[in-house]
Design an enzyme around this catalytic site. Structure first.
Site, short mmCIF file in Angstrom:
data_model
loop_
_atom_site.label_atom_id
_atom_site.label_comp_id
_atom_site.label_asym_id
_atom_site.label_seq_id
_atom_site.Cartn_x
_atom_site.Cartn_y
_atom_site.Cartn_z
N GLY A 13 0.50 -0.83 0.16
CA GLY A 13 0.10 -0.42 0.22
C GLY A 13 0.82 1.10 -0.51
N TRP A 17 -1.81 6.61 4.91
CA TRP A 17 -1.33 6.01 6.06
C TRP A 17 -0.81 4.84 6.11
CZ3 TRP A 17 -0.80 5.23 10.51
CH2 TRP A 17 -0.36 3.78 11.84
N LYS A 210 -15.99 2.30 13.45
CA LYS A 210 -16.00 3.68 13.63
C LYS A 210 -15.79 5.36 12.52
CE LYS A 210 -11.65 4.85 12.08
NZ LYS A 210 -10.96 5.41 11.41
N ARG A 274 -11.05 12.46 7.16
CA ARG A 274 -11.67 12.51 6.70
C ARG A 274 -13.10 12.11 5.94
NH1 ARG A 274 -8.79 6.90 2.86
NH2 ARG A 274 -6.55 8.16 4.16
N GLN A 308 -13.89 5.45 3.31
CA GLN A 308 -13.99 3.80 3.60
C GLN A 308 -15.89 4.28 4.18
OE1 GLN A 308 -11.57 0.98 3.15
NE2 GLN A 308 -10.88 2.99 1.42
#
Length: 378
Positions: A13, A17, A210, A274, A308
């Protein structure tokens, strides 16, 4: 594994992050101490794309920075970007997964038979897949496809803050303690605290759910409501996070929700993440009479990063509908009905009743069967 042999680390990735985590990993791989366990060089798989007319991998390897996704943060001179996934993981002892969760299945399928049998992994990904036989967390998918142990690292981890080396923390959810101790050495720094938690599923569920609460918090901000209103949303969100986690996975520990992966991550993402940002702008646009879609806002605000929360909301709602649990999770259900266009963002403050309110589609179905009005009430 030979205790005298250093371990090779591969990052899968290259988003914000992933780059912040690589910044930490690269520092620890270069560190010189008696307990050095890692090869200096860190490989990072980068999905190849053009940035300012050049290949992104070339820019990263030249500047030791990802200017598209985390500008201004040095990855480290020992980080090598590679557009070839199989080449990145070849010979790696430790795999760090940090890609958008909707791509993890295809990534894992590409890696079947390409990973060392004794390798082990850690997932920094927050999300799940919904299958006919139930949900599948990312760590479970990695374990299934690659047949390797997979821990998780979850917490209040806003990438920019970590890249600037501001005080942050996370938990490593583990089932193999020796692997967890290795990951703690790989990730812990003076500015990034790491705690160990023997609850992989609980930590991962917190990190996943969350994002839905963050959407609700963003809607509250978009309505320009105060801290009392946001506190209501966050408290209810934590209740529903805990309830759903324990209903799906009864072994989840209560104390997990008071760790960085639970309350800590919830606070950070509801004030600075975000998902909150995009939901806030979505709400402002809707209230101004010029509505915008989440896809449009994602493209404008996130510089190619993926949102997400909406995807996770749809996945969780599928689980709730399959089990008839919508009314048990009024905040989750209300968020989903708003992001799918069934109700306006202003209804976030009415979440206790919206979950039991008929949608336009449901009213049309009942009307077609002659069940509206008095017949429906009866």
């Amino acid at each position: 594994m030979d205790c005298c042999r250093l371990m090779q680390v591969a990052m899968i990735g290259s988003g914000a992050w992933a780059c912040a985590a690589t910044h930490i990993i690269a520092q620890n791989c270069l560190a010189r101490d008696e307990a050095d366990e890692f090869v200096d060089d860190v490989r990072m798989w980068v999905y190849e794309e053009k940035y300012q007319g050049r290949k992104l991998t070339e820019i990263i390897n030249e500047r030791h920075e990802n200017p598209k996704y985390l500008p201004g943060v040095e990855l480290g001179p020992n980080v090598m970007a590679d557009p070839d996934l199989e080449s990145t993981v070849r010979g790696a002892d430790i795999l760090v997964f940090c890609a958008p969760h909707q791509f993890i299945q295809s990534i894992c399928k590409q890696l079947i038979g390409k990973v060392k049998p004794e390798a082990f992994a850690i997932s920094l990904i927050k999300g799940m897949r919904v299958r006919p036989d139930g949900p599948q967390l990312i760590s479970q998918a990695i374990n299934k496809y690659l047949n390797i142990d997979c821990s998780v690292l979850m917490g209040a981890n806003i990438a920019g803050d970590i890249g600037r080396e501001q005080l942050s923390e996370a938990v490593i959810g583990y089932s193999n303690l020796e692997h967890a101790k290795t990951f703690k050495k790989l990730f812990e720094t003076k500015y990034f605290n790491v705690n160990l938690l023997p609850d992989v599923v609980g930590a991962e569920m917190c990190g996943t759910l969350k994002n839905i609460v963050a959407l609700a918090a963003g809607m509250v901000d978009g309505l320009q409501l105060g801290p009392n209103s946001k506190a209501v949303i966050m408290r209810q969100g934590l209740v529903e996070m805990r309830r759903l986690s324990k209903e799906l996975y009864p072994t989840v520990r209560d104390e997990t929700f008071f760790e960085s992966c639970g309350m800590g991550d919830l606070i950070a993402t509801c004030y600075g993440g975000r998902n909150r940002l995009v939901a806030m702008e979505f709400t402002k646009a809707a209230m101004s009479g010029c509505p915008r879609t989440f896809d449009n806002l994602e493209a404008d605000l996130l510089r190619g990063q993926k949102l997400q929360g909406v995807l996770t909301s749809n996945e969780v709602q599928e689980i709730l509908e399959q089990r008839g649990w919508e009314s048990k999770y009024p905040l989750f259900t209300t968020v989903n009905r708003i992001v799918t266009g069934q109700f306006p963002p202003s209804d976030i403050v009415n979440f206790r009743e919206v979950a039991n309110r008929l949608t336009v589609h449901e009213e049309d179905e009942l009307s077609g069967r002659g069940l509206t009005g008095g017949a429906a009430a009866a």
